[in-house]
Design a protein around this motif. Structure first.
Motif, PDB file in Angstrom:
ATOM      1  N   SER A  57      -5.942   3.565 -12.966  1.00  0.00           N
ATOM      2  CA  SER A  57      -5.632   2.763 -14.142  1.00  0.00           C
ATOM      3  C   SER A  57      -4.226   3.026 -14.659  1.00  0.00           C
ATOM      4  O   SER A  57      -3.649   2.206 -15.371  1.00  0.00           O
ATOM      5  CB  SER A  57      -6.647   3.040 -15.256  1.00  0.00           C
ATOM      6  N   PHE A  58      -3.658   4.194 -14.320  1.00  0.00           N
ATOM      7  CA  PHE A  58      -2.299   4.519 -14.761  1.00  0.00           C
ATOM      8  C   PHE A  58      -1.258   3.559 -14.189  1.00  0.00           C
ATOM      9  O   PHE A  58      -0.120   3.519 -14.663  1.00  0.00           O
ATOM     10  CB  PHE A  58      -1.943   5.953 -14.366  1.00  0.00           C
ATOM     11  N   LEU A  59      -1.651   2.777 -13.176  1.00  0.00           N
ATOM     12  CA  LEU A  59      -0.722   1.817 -12.593  1.00  0.00           C
ATOM     13  C   LEU A  59      -0.783   0.462 -13.269  1.00  0.00           C
ATOM     14  O   LEU A  59       0.252  -0.140 -13.579  1.00  0.00           O
ATOM     15  CB  LEU A  59      -1.017   1.648 -11.098  1.00  0.00           C
ATOM     16  N   ASN A  60      -2.020  -0.055 -13.480  1.00  0.00           N
ATOM     17  CA  ASN A  60      -2.138  -1.446 -13.915  1.00  0.00           C
ATOM     18  C   ASN A  60      -3.168  -1.673 -15.001  1.00  0.00           C
ATOM     19  O   ASN A  60      -3.582  -2.805 -15.222  1.00  0.00           O
ATOM     20  CB  ASN A  60      -2.490  -2.319 -12.704  1.00  0.00           C
ATOM     21  N   GLY A  61      -3.627  -0.626 -15.679  1.00  0.00           N
ATOM     22  CA  GLY A  61      -4.512  -0.816 -16.813  1.00  0.00           C
ATOM     23  C   GLY A  61      -5.972  -0.612 -16.478  1.00  0.00           C
ATOM     24  O   GLY A  61      -6.325  -0.014 -15.466  1.00  0.00           O
ATOM     25  N   SER A  62      -6.856  -1.114 -17.347  1.00  0.00           N
ATOM     26  CA  SER A  62      -8.281  -0.827 -17.263  1.00  0.00           C
ATOM     27  C   SER A  62      -8.873  -1.295 -15.942  1.00  0.00           C
ATOM     28  O   SER A  62      -8.435  -2.274 -15.345  1.00  0.00           O
ATOM     29  CB  SER A  62      -9.023  -1.490 -18.427  1.00  0.00           C
ATOM     30  N   GLY A  63      -9.908  -0.585 -15.497  1.00  0.00           N
ATOM     31  CA  GLY A  63     -10.512  -0.826 -14.191  1.00  0.00           C
ATOM     32  C   GLY A  63     -10.055   0.241 -13.215  1.00  0.00           C
ATOM     33  O   GLY A  63      -9.528   1.279 -13.585  1.00  0.00           O
ATOM     34  N   ALA A  64     -10.280   0.020 -11.948  1.00  0.00           N
ATOM     35  CA  ALA A  64      -9.711   0.853 -10.877  1.00  0.00           C
ATOM     36  C   ALA A  64     -10.269   2.260 -10.838  1.00  0.00           C
ATOM     37  O   ALA A  64      -9.554   3.202 -10.522  1.00  0.00           O
ATOM     38  CB  ALA A  64      -8.181   0.887 -10.995  1.00  0.00           C
ATOM     39  N   VAL A  65     -11.567   2.445 -11.130  1.00  0.00           N
ATOM     40  CA  VAL A  65     -12.167   3.760 -10.942  1.00  0.00           C
ATOM     41  C   VAL A  65     -12.298   4.068  -9.454  1.00  0.00           C
ATOM     42  O   VAL A  65     -12.006   5.172  -8.996  1.00  0.00           O
ATOM     43  CB  VAL A  65     -13.541   3.838 -11.639  1.00  0.00           C
ATOM     44  N   GLY A  66     -12.743   3.082  -8.675  1.00  0.00           N
ATOM     45  CA  GLY A  66     -12.908   3.296  -7.244  1.00  0.00           C
ATOM     46  C   GLY A  66     -11.647   3.122  -6.434  1.00  0.00           C
ATOM     47  O   GLY A  66     -11.536   3.639  -5.321  1.00  0.00           O
ATOM     48  N   GLY A  67     -10.676   2.391  -6.975  1.00  0.00           N
ATOM     49  CA  GLY A  67      -9.430   2.179  -6.250  1.00  0.00           C
ATOM     50  C   GLY A  67      -8.765   0.884  -6.655  1.00  0.00           C
ATOM     51  O   GLY A  67      -9.266   0.124  -7.492  1.00  0.00           O
ATOM     52  N   THR A  68      -7.621   0.627  -6.039  1.00  0.00           N
ATOM     53  CA  THR A  68      -6.827  -0.573  -6.306  1.00  0.00           C
ATOM     54  C   THR A  68      -6.453  -1.236  -4.994  1.00  0.00           C
ATOM     55  O   THR A  68      -6.029  -0.559  -4.048  1.00  0.00           O
ATOM     56  CB  THR A  68      -5.541  -0.218  -7.082  1.00  0.00           C
ATOM     57  N   ILE A  69      -6.611  -2.543  -4.948  1.00  0.00           N
ATOM     58  CA  ILE A  69      -6.210  -3.346  -3.794  1.00  0.00           C
ATOM     59  C   ILE A  69      -5.215  -4.382  -4.289  1.00  0.00           C
ATOM     60  O   ILE A  69      -5.495  -5.128  -5.225  1.00  0.00           O
ATOM     61  CB  ILE A  69      -7.430  -4.018  -3.144  1.00  0.00           C
ATOM     62  N   ASN A  70      -4.058  -4.416  -3.669  1.00  0.00           N
ATOM     63  CA  ASN A  70      -2.990  -5.319  -4.098  1.00  0.00           C
ATOM     64  C   ASN A  70      -2.589  -6.217  -2.936  1.00  0.00           C
ATOM     65  O   ASN A  70      -2.221  -5.738  -1.866  1.00  0.00           O
ATOM     66  CB  ASN A  70      -1.778  -4.511  -4.578  1.00  0.00           C
ATOM     67  N   VAL A  71      -2.666  -7.529  -3.157  1.00  0.00           N
ATOM     68  CA  VAL A  71      -2.250  -8.522  -2.175  1.00  0.00           C
ATOM     69  C   VAL A  71      -0.845  -8.995  -2.533  1.00  0.00           C
ATOM     70  O   VAL A  71      -0.601  -9.405  -3.671  1.00  0.00           O
ATOM     71  CB  VAL A  71      -3.226  -9.712  -2.146  1.00  0.00           C
ATOM     72  N   VAL A  72       0.076  -8.915  -1.579  1.00  0.00           N
ATOM     73  CA  VAL A  72       1.469  -9.292  -1.803  1.00  0.00           C
ATOM     74  C   VAL A  72       1.778 -10.530  -0.970  1.00  0.00           C
ATOM     75  O   VAL A  72       1.536 -10.550   0.237  1.00  0.00           O
ATOM     76  CB  VAL A  72       2.423  -8.146  -1.420  1.00  0.00           C
ATOM     77  N   THR A  73       2.295 -11.567  -1.610  1.00  0.00           N
ATOM     78  CA  THR A  73       2.575 -12.820  -0.910  1.00  0.00           C
ATOM     79  C   THR A  73       4.040 -12.902  -0.482  1.00  0.00           C
ATOM     80  O   THR A  73       4.901 -12.154  -0.950  1.00  0.00           O
ATOM     81  CB  THR A  73       2.241 -14.029  -1.800  1.00  0.00           C
ATOM     82  N   LYS A  74       4.327 -13.839   0.401  1.00  0.00           N
ATOM     83  CA  LYS A  74       5.680 -14.043   0.904  1.00  0.00           C
ATOM     84  C   LYS A  74       6.565 -14.666  -0.183  1.00  0.00           C
ATOM     85  O   LYS A  74       6.140 -15.575  -0.893  1.00  0.00           O
ATOM     86  CB  LYS A  74       5.668 -14.982   2.107  1.00  0.00           C
ATOM     87  N   VAL A  75       7.799 -14.175  -0.276  1.00  0.00           N
ATOM     88  CA  VAL A  75       8.806 -14.785  -1.140  1.00  0.00           C
ATOM     89  C   VAL A  75      10.137 -14.764  -0.400  1.00  0.00           C
ATOM     90  O   VAL A  75      10.299 -14.069   0.609  1.00  0.00           O
ATOM     91  CB  VAL A  75       8.949 -14.050  -2.496  1.00  0.00           C
ATOM     92  N   ALA A  76      11.070 -15.516  -0.905  1.00  0.00           N
ATOM     93  CA  ALA A  76      12.397 -15.559  -0.302  1.00  0.00           C
ATOM     94  C   ALA A  76      13.009 -14.167  -0.289  1.00  0.00           C
ATOM     95  O   ALA A  76      12.920 -13.414  -1.259  1.00  0.00           O
ATOM     96  CB  ALA A  76      13.287 -16.525  -1.084  1.00  0.00           C
ATOM     97  N   ASP A  77      13.643 -13.810   0.856  1.00  0.00           N
ATOM     98  CA  ASP A  77      14.245 -12.496   0.993  1.00  0.00           C
ATOM     99  C   ASP A  77      15.555 -12.620   1.763  1.00  0.00           C
ATOM    100  O   ASP A  77      16.051 -13.723   1.994  1.00  0.00           O
ATOM    101  CB  ASP A  77      13.285 -11.518   1.678  1.00  0.00           C
TER     102      ASP A  77
END
Length: 727
Positions: free
Chosen positions: A156-176
């Motif tokens: 939760s220290f990363l993104n707020g409430s929730g995330a007792v079991g873990g965090t999954i983050n999906v990152v999409t394509k952007v211009a680079d």
């Protein structure tokens, strides 16, 4: 359960976006195929390509590598995604140790990690939480995905409430800045797909425009079930001044599933009960008992304005302004059960439901390289603000409605269901406002030691407005406030340049029941958020001169203050429950030679309720010592890729999921299952490749998501192929 073939639904191989229209959107790009291939390799950031020295991504705002991060972190990059032929974001989770998942329509983000379910996990999209993960985190077609990041345990220290079991983050394509590219994929098999990527620099000022388009169509494996989906994204990267870059990213998702499959009824004993191992009638596999005009439909919009400023080599400032909008509709009859000695199926639970959700937010991150007493000490700090509003429009009729033939159910229609009309009357609106300040630090102590710390202070305000008749258990207006403080403290020791060990303690906070985007008076009352704590020990090792790596993590998680039934008054709920999980995870990857690449993951989890009481009939029963539903003890997987020559790659993968219980009483279960997959890629020309994928090779019949009311079965053997043209 016994292995038998599933019935097949016919395919409707149609691609509504015409090839001519898509090609018209793709102007000529002067890059050669060889330059493009090199570009794609540079984009890859995970351990599969760069080992443990690769960036960890969202698990830290300090730009730490996987080696430097005192946590179990898995990154699945675009290269790994394409090697395994992952169709969607849930397919990517096969590479994360210990994760099990399913996509039943009522909770399509159903994921279990380290013994905890979706309501205790954070499933983010580009680092953003909409606080409705079990519903909002539906699998997204993988074409627009750049990578997936997973961090085990409280975060939760990363993104707020929730995330007792873990965090999954999906990152999409952007211009680079990887260079110009153009790519077209035509897919056939169990689904038809047409997808394209285009990126090109604009002028000499460093501006880059990127467009991603994807359309998929196909009949799904159960009777009458069709899916149509498309995604479109556009991003514009524009340097504004030296060291100052702005990126505008827009995305639109649409999905419609007709006659969604909600599950297959299990056989019942003579008294109508269900106990022991789940049993099914083979003749009902692939049968769909939903109304023929049933549907799930959603439209999702994302807009992000990202400003990045690097005033000096050691200082970086990033600000993201974002908006999310989602409209979801359900028209279904959702429950089916065997009756009359397992000779008829009773249909019930009609639900017309609409979710209208809007989220806006602002996130500022500042990182600074510095030193303390001559030791390097890097800092990151910032704020995170969001406004989240969701209104739900439920119309529910319990039924039952009819008894039908289990093998040839009578066609019924949603609006002909007694009590159902297409009238959207609001039930409740949740207004969730949150503001947080956060900070992180990594300080080198000398002798190969480094300490990594993080702290986050949240202020959360929740107002719930009931639009229906008010009562003592559902007042017209309910509001509550939370002020969780969460953090992480970790210690990393370099035993050598390629071998690290670490220890860390981390905390999290989430609601005692439900999720904040939908929780009301009965779930929260005067309760505070639950508290989760984890202690983790681990090691990360690179070997064979950088061609291989392995990670090992041992953890102990405790979650306290769960909402449970009061044993002394079963009409009341009290926040005194407790749940714990202990386990070990192993992840390894080895490029053994120019021809062979091997990978494996394994986990063993001991999850249990330490204090949990529920109502059974007129009594309260303790479930202390029992395992949570849908959580297996053992999950394992492995893959092997063989490149006999420069033009051909052959691969195989295996996945094992252990026995799981369907209820908290642990009286109903399903046995372990194994799945096999095959894939092949053939480079026909430097620009043209062909890919073939077979999933569930042995046609294994298995339960993807367990329940004592309606188990949701996994898909049978399926085939997919694609032609990939890079030009």
């Amino acid at each position: 359960m016994h292995d038998q073939n599933f019935p097949r639904a016919g395919l409707r191989a149609a691609a509504p976006i015409s090839l001519a229209c898509l090609l018209a959107c793709l102007p000529a790009v002067p890059a050669s195929a060889q330059v493009l291939a090199a570009t794609l390799e540079r984009v890859s950031v995970s351990g599969t390509a760069a080992g443990l020295a690769a960036p960890a991504g969202s698990p830290s705002r300090l730009g730490l590598s996987l080696q430097q991060t005192p946590a179990s972190v898995t990154v699945i990059d675009r290269e790994a995604l394409e090697a395994r032929g992952a169709a969607n974001t849930q397919d990517l989770l096969k590479g994360v140790p210990g994760v099990v998942f399913a996509d039943p329509p009522g909770s399509a983000g159903s994921v279990y990690y380290r013994g905890f379910g979706a309501s205790s996990l954070a499933q983010l999209y580009n680092g953003i939480s909409v606080q409705y993960d079990a519903i909002a985190a539906r699998p997204v077609d993988s074409w627009i995905i750049e990578r997936l990041e997973a961090i085990g345990g409280p975060s939760s220290f990363l993104n707020g409430s929730g995330a007792v079991g873990g965090t999954i983050n999906v990152v999409t394509k952007v211009a680079d800045t990887s260079g110009d590219l153009a790519r077209l994929v035509v897919g056939l098999g169990d689904r038809a797909q047409l997808a394209g990527s285009w990126q090109r620099g604009l002028g000499d000022g460093g501006q880059v425009l990127r467009v991603e388009l994807n359309r998929t169509e196909g009949a799904l494996w159960t009777q009458g079930r069709d899916r149509s989906a498309w995604q479109a994204s556009a991003s514009w990267r524009a340097p504004l001044a030296p060291g100052l870059v702005h990126t505008l990213a827009l995305e639109r998702q649409h999905e419609r599933v007709t006659q969604p499959y909600w599950g297959t009824p299990m056989l019942r004993s003579a008294d109508g009960s269900v106990s022991g191992a789940l049993r099914f009638d083979p003749g009902t596999y692939g049968i769909n008992y939903n109304v023929v005009d049933g549907r799930y439909e959603q439209d999702v919009d994302w807009a992000r304005s990202i400003t990045e400023w690097t005033p000096s080599p050691g200082t970086r400032v990033s600000h993201t302004l974002y908006h999310y909008g989602a409209l979801r509709d359900y028209d279904n009859v959702e429950s089916y059960a065997f009756k009359a000695g397992n000779t008829r199926v009773e249909r019930s639970s009609a639900l017309l439901q609409r979710h209208d959700q809007r989220v806006s937010g602002s996130r500022l991150e500042v990182s600074q390289a510095a030193s303390i007493a001559g030791r390097r000490s890097d800092f990151a700090f910032g704020w995170d603000w969001s406004f989240n509003q969701q209104t739900r429009f439920p119309l529910s009729v319990a039924g039952p409605f009819d008894l039908t033939d289990p093998y040839a159910p009578r066609d019924t229609y949603f609006l002909q269901t007694p009590g159902i009309t297409r009238t959207y009357t609001p039930g409740a609106t949740n207004l969730l406002r949150s503001f947080a300040l956060f900070a992180e630090n990594r300080t080198e102590l000398g002798g190969g030691w480094a300490v990594v710390s993080a702290l986050r202070a949240d202020r959360i305000a929740l107002d719930v407005r009931n639009h229906r008749a008010a009562s003592a258990s559902n007042p017209a207006l309910f509001n509550t406030r939370f002020s969780p403080l969460t953090g992480r403290l970790g210690l990393v020791k370099d035993l050598s340049a390629d071998w690290q060990v670490y220890a860390q303690a981390s905390t999290a906070a989430d609601p005692p029941a439900g999720v904040l985007a939908t929780a009301g008076f009965s779930a929260l009352r005067d309760f505070d958020l639950t508290r989760g704590q984890q202690v983790e020990l681990g090691s990360k090792l690179g070997f064979d001169r950088g061609r291989g790596w392995a990670t090992l993590a041992v953890y102990d998680i405790k979650r306290r203050h769960l909402a449970i039934t009061d044993p002394n008054d079963r009409t009341q709920v009290i926040p005194v429950g407790a749940q714990s999980s202990r386990g070990v995870e192993l992840n390894a990857h080895w490029r053994a030679s120019a021809q062979w690449t091997l990978a494996a993951q394994a986990s063993a989890t001991r999850a249990r309720y330490d204090d949990f009481v529920e109502v059974v009939g007129s009594a309260t029963v303790s479930r202390a010592g029992n395992r949570p539903a849908n959580v297996p003890v053992v999950v394992a997987g492995a893959s092997a890729d063989w490149r006999p020559n420069e033009a051909l790659v052959l691969g195989a993968d295996w996945r094992y999921v252990g026995q799981r219980y369907a209820n908290t009483a642990n009286t109903v279960w399903d046995g372990a299952y194994q799945l096999l997959g095959l894939n092949a890629t053939l480079r026909i020309t430097p620009q043209l490749s062909a890919r073939l994928r077979v999933d569930n090779l042995t046609d294994r019949r298995y339960v993807a998501s367990l329940s004592t009311s309606l188990p949701y079965l996994g898909a049978p053997r399926s085939f997919s192929g694609a032609l990939d043209w890079r030009f």
